[in-house]
Design an enzyme around this catalytic site. Sequence first.
Site, mmCIF file in Angstrom:
data_model
loop_
_atom_site.group_PDB
_atom_site.id
_atom_site.type_symbol
_atom_site.label_atom_id
_atom_site.label_comp_id
_atom_site.label_asym_id
_atom_site.label_seq_id
_atom_site.Cartn_x
_atom_site.Cartn_y
_atom_site.Cartn_z
ATOM 1 N N ASP A 132 -3.303 -2.753 -5.316
ATOM 2 C CA ASP A 132 -2.308 -3.792 -5.050
ATOM 3 C C ASP A 132 -1.410 -4.008 -6.263
ATOM 4 O O ASP A 132 -0.193 -4.203 -6.122
ATOM 5 C CB ASP A 132 -3.001 -5.106 -4.689
ATOM 6 C CG ASP A 132 -3.434 -5.170 -3.226
ATOM 7 O OD1 ASP A 132 -2.951 -4.347 -2.424
ATOM 8 O OD2 ASP A 132 -4.243 -6.057 -2.898
ATOM 9 N N HIS A 191 -0.917 -11.036 -5.061
ATOM 10 C CA HIS A 191 0.498 -10.700 -4.832
ATOM 11 C C HIS A 191 1.442 -11.758 -5.415
ATOM 12 O O HIS A 191 2.417 -11.431 -6.084
ATOM 13 C CB HIS A 191 0.772 -10.539 -3.335
ATOM 14 C CG HIS A 191 0.013 -9.416 -2.708
ATOM 15 N ND1 HIS A 191 0.053 -8.123 -3.195
ATOM 16 C CD2 HIS A 191 -0.816 -9.385 -1.634
ATOM 17 C CE1 HIS A 191 -0.714 -7.352 -2.444
ATOM 18 N NE2 HIS A 191 -1.250 -8.090 -1.501
ATOM 19 N N HIS A 213 0.832 -1.216 0.000
ATOM 20 C CA HIS A 213 0.000 0.000 0.000
ATOM 21 C C HIS A 213 0.865 1.264 0.000
ATOM 22 O O HIS A 213 0.552 2.233 -0.709
ATOM 23 C CB HIS A 213 -0.951 0.004 1.197
ATOM 24 C CG HIS A 213 -1.918 -1.140 1.174
ATOM 25 N ND1 HIS A 213 -2.697 -1.460 2.269
ATOM 26 C CD2 HIS A 213 -2.237 -2.031 0.195
ATOM 27 C CE1 HIS A 213 -3.452 -2.510 1.954
ATOM 28 N NE2 HIS A 213 -3.186 -2.876 0.718
ATOM 29 N N HIS A 253 -9.355 -1.811 -5.152
ATOM 30 C CA HIS A 253 -8.254 -2.153 -4.254
ATOM 31 C C HIS A 253 -7.282 -3.114 -4.932
ATOM 32 O O HIS A 253 -6.068 -3.038 -4.696
ATOM 33 C CB HIS A 253 -8.756 -2.768 -2.945
ATOM 34 C CG HIS A 253 -7.632 -3.020 -1.994
ATOM 35 N ND1 HIS A 253 -7.043 -2.012 -1.260
ATOM 36 C CD2 HIS A 253 -6.910 -4.142 -1.736
ATOM 37 C CE1 HIS A 253 -6.031 -2.506 -0.572
ATOM 38 N NE2 HIS A 253 -5.930 -3.805 -0.841
#
Length: 290
Positions: free
Chosen positions: A240, A263, A79, A236
């Site tokens: 990311d 991720h 973030h 969001h």
Amino acid sequence: MKHHQQTIKTPVSCSGVGVHSGKTVNLSIKPAPVNHGIRFVRVDLPGAPGVTAHFNNVVDTSLATVIGAEGCIVSTIEHLMAGLTGMSIDNAIVEVDAYELPIMDGSAGPFTTLIKSAGTLSQEGAKCYFKVNDPISLNENGKSVTIYPADEFRITCTIAYDHPLIGTQTCNFAIDRETFEKEISAARTFGFLHEVELMKRYGLARGGTLDNAVVIDGDRVLNDGGLRYPDEFVRHKVLDCIGDFSLIGMPIMGHVVASKSGHAFNHAFLEKFFEEKASWDTCTLAPDPA
């Protein structure tokens, strides 16, 4: 598009709680010279070891993006990295006194506000870009990331959940400072109540609360005020992506199209990107107008 490297004008600081550790951590962002990149320094450890924010230093992606080197790790960096990238900061020193960055409100919004308050300093060095010339793609188990040639950094992201509150969502943004600040930075991380309870049972998400994540229980959002955007969930995921792709080490000129990625898959794509060196060049662009 700014073609000079940039750092922040003045040091800024904040404090918060690590979402997994539950520990309070103090964080400071300081100016750094040309070609320094983003480097994290663990001021709580002897000798204040550091680690540069680069995909080669990623050591874990199971719950968050974790980097490590010189005997230290820094966790949950995505973030803050999204905030620095979204606000066009190329060079900075980030000092922390714990292994996990503060989660703040679960978005990049507080970091973005902090960076904005520091001011931006244009530096003498030219900004160098990865310019994509041919598509590069990674597909596996229903997940995919492809990057196409483009004269800007653009992200198209799709998520698909078998849940009535989320379902399939897609958004598409050219990533510049204004768009990031207004449309992406405030989108919070999210999860399901049963998942949060399970993680806490195993000693994770100790700092997780409704103050730092969107939590879904059944067919309702538990947070007061509900969602910040109708499609906050996919926004969001774009946030990311910005944080994860910043670990490539330089800004990208290309169009990232991601579907059901996370991720770990984003990190795998960066490795694929560097395997396909014939598909991209590095370049600098004409100086900014006076």
